[in-house]
Scaffold this active site. Sequence first.
Site, mmCIF file in Angstrom:
data_model
loop_
_atom_site.group_PDB
_atom_site.id
_atom_site.type_symbol
_atom_site.label_atom_id
_atom_site.label_comp_id
_atom_site.label_asym_id
_atom_site.label_seq_id
_atom_site.Cartn_x
_atom_site.Cartn_y
_atom_site.Cartn_z
ATOM 1 N N LYS A 53 11.044 -27.650 -64.342
ATOM 2 C CA LYS A 53 10.721 -27.473 -65.759
ATOM 3 C C LYS A 53 10.668 -28.819 -66.473
ATOM 4 O O LYS A 53 9.833 -29.052 -67.345
ATOM 5 C CB LYS A 53 11.743 -26.541 -66.414
ATOM 6 C CG LYS A 53 11.646 -25.107 -65.916
ATOM 7 C CD LYS A 53 12.771 -24.252 -66.444
ATOM 8 C CE LYS A 53 12.591 -22.794 -66.055
ATOM 9 N NZ LYS A 53 12.693 -22.519 -64.635
ATOM 10 N N GLN A 97 18.998 -20.760 -67.890
ATOM 11 C CA GLN A 97 18.578 -20.781 -66.497
ATOM 12 C C GLN A 97 19.628 -20.054 -65.657
ATOM 13 O O GLN A 97 20.752 -20.498 -65.525
ATOM 14 C CB GLN A 97 18.422 -22.217 -65.995
ATOM 15 C CG GLN A 97 17.981 -22.331 -64.547
ATOM 16 C CD GLN A 97 16.585 -21.765 -64.331
ATOM 17 O OE1 GLN A 97 15.615 -22.284 -64.862
ATOM 18 N NE2 GLN A 97 16.480 -20.702 -63.561
ATOM 19 N N ASP A 120 11.749 -16.953 -73.477
ATOM 20 C CA ASP A 120 11.584 -16.227 -72.218
ATOM 21 C C ASP A 120 11.467 -14.730 -72.461
ATOM 22 O O ASP A 120 11.311 -13.956 -71.521
ATOM 23 C CB ASP A 120 12.750 -16.518 -71.268
ATOM 24 C CG ASP A 120 12.389 -16.219 -69.814
ATOM 25 O OD1 ASP A 120 11.173 -16.188 -69.504
ATOM 26 O OD2 ASP A 120 13.292 -16.020 -68.993
#
Length: 284
Positions: A53, A97, A120
Amino acid sequence: MSAQLIDGRKVASNIKENIKKEVSELKTKGVNPCLAVIFDDTDPTARKYVSLKEKACVEVGIDLRVHDIQGTTTQDDLVKSIERFNADPEVNGILLQFPLNKGLDEKDAIKRIVPEKDIDGCSSYSIGKLIHDEPSFIPCTPYGAIKMLEDYRINPAGKHTVVVERNNSGKSLAFLLLKKNATVTICSNKTTDLKGKCQKADILCVDIGKAKMITADMVKEGAAVIDMGMNVTSNGKIIGDVDFDAVKEKAAYITPVPGGAGPTTIAMLMHNTVLAAKMQAKIL
């Protein structure tokens, strides 16, 4: 005849090229898209994903703030970290994460992210908006899967699509496929006659978290197979939920792992971060 590979890296590259242009234009208006990532630095898989990322952020020009949590981090510490990013006007999106440290409540942590920064799309609020066809942020992994289908002109309309899932990512993909007029069956590893149901799928999407669970005898001849699984073997190799080598001889299209869902997931994370920056700057 082997299946045509759905090249997630190529799909992601095209998406990121457009995002790079958007970010450049936003910066001329004084808007600097910024993503904050909270992760467990002691987990090698989490470290790997965060590094990917970070690379994508550099490619497109998005600022990145990384907050790594340690074994001593409490739930209260985690919540305070999220709340700091919630309150920071320079941070547009927040990503947790997974997996986080054992003992930390991931569901509670997700709830703490304010909706306008839930890039997300994994909170109950965001999932609810998606179901009602009013999404702010579409969850990145299913969004990436849809982009791969679109890029390879695999039209779900009227097709029998089977989603073998274990979490909200699979459920979100099912809703996105329904929106494209597919006939969708949702399964889990507990589904009775899972093999028979998978064999009927024109499009088979898998995110079950079990390496090589989907074997060639479970796949319909000529099906499109989207493998969203990520499993790390004892020697550090990443493999999917589909037995790729066997299934590719039977399917018409198949995503590799790595190189399929992973790159497109990250690309859509970049997309959602830019979208959040635009919304917060009231540009949209």
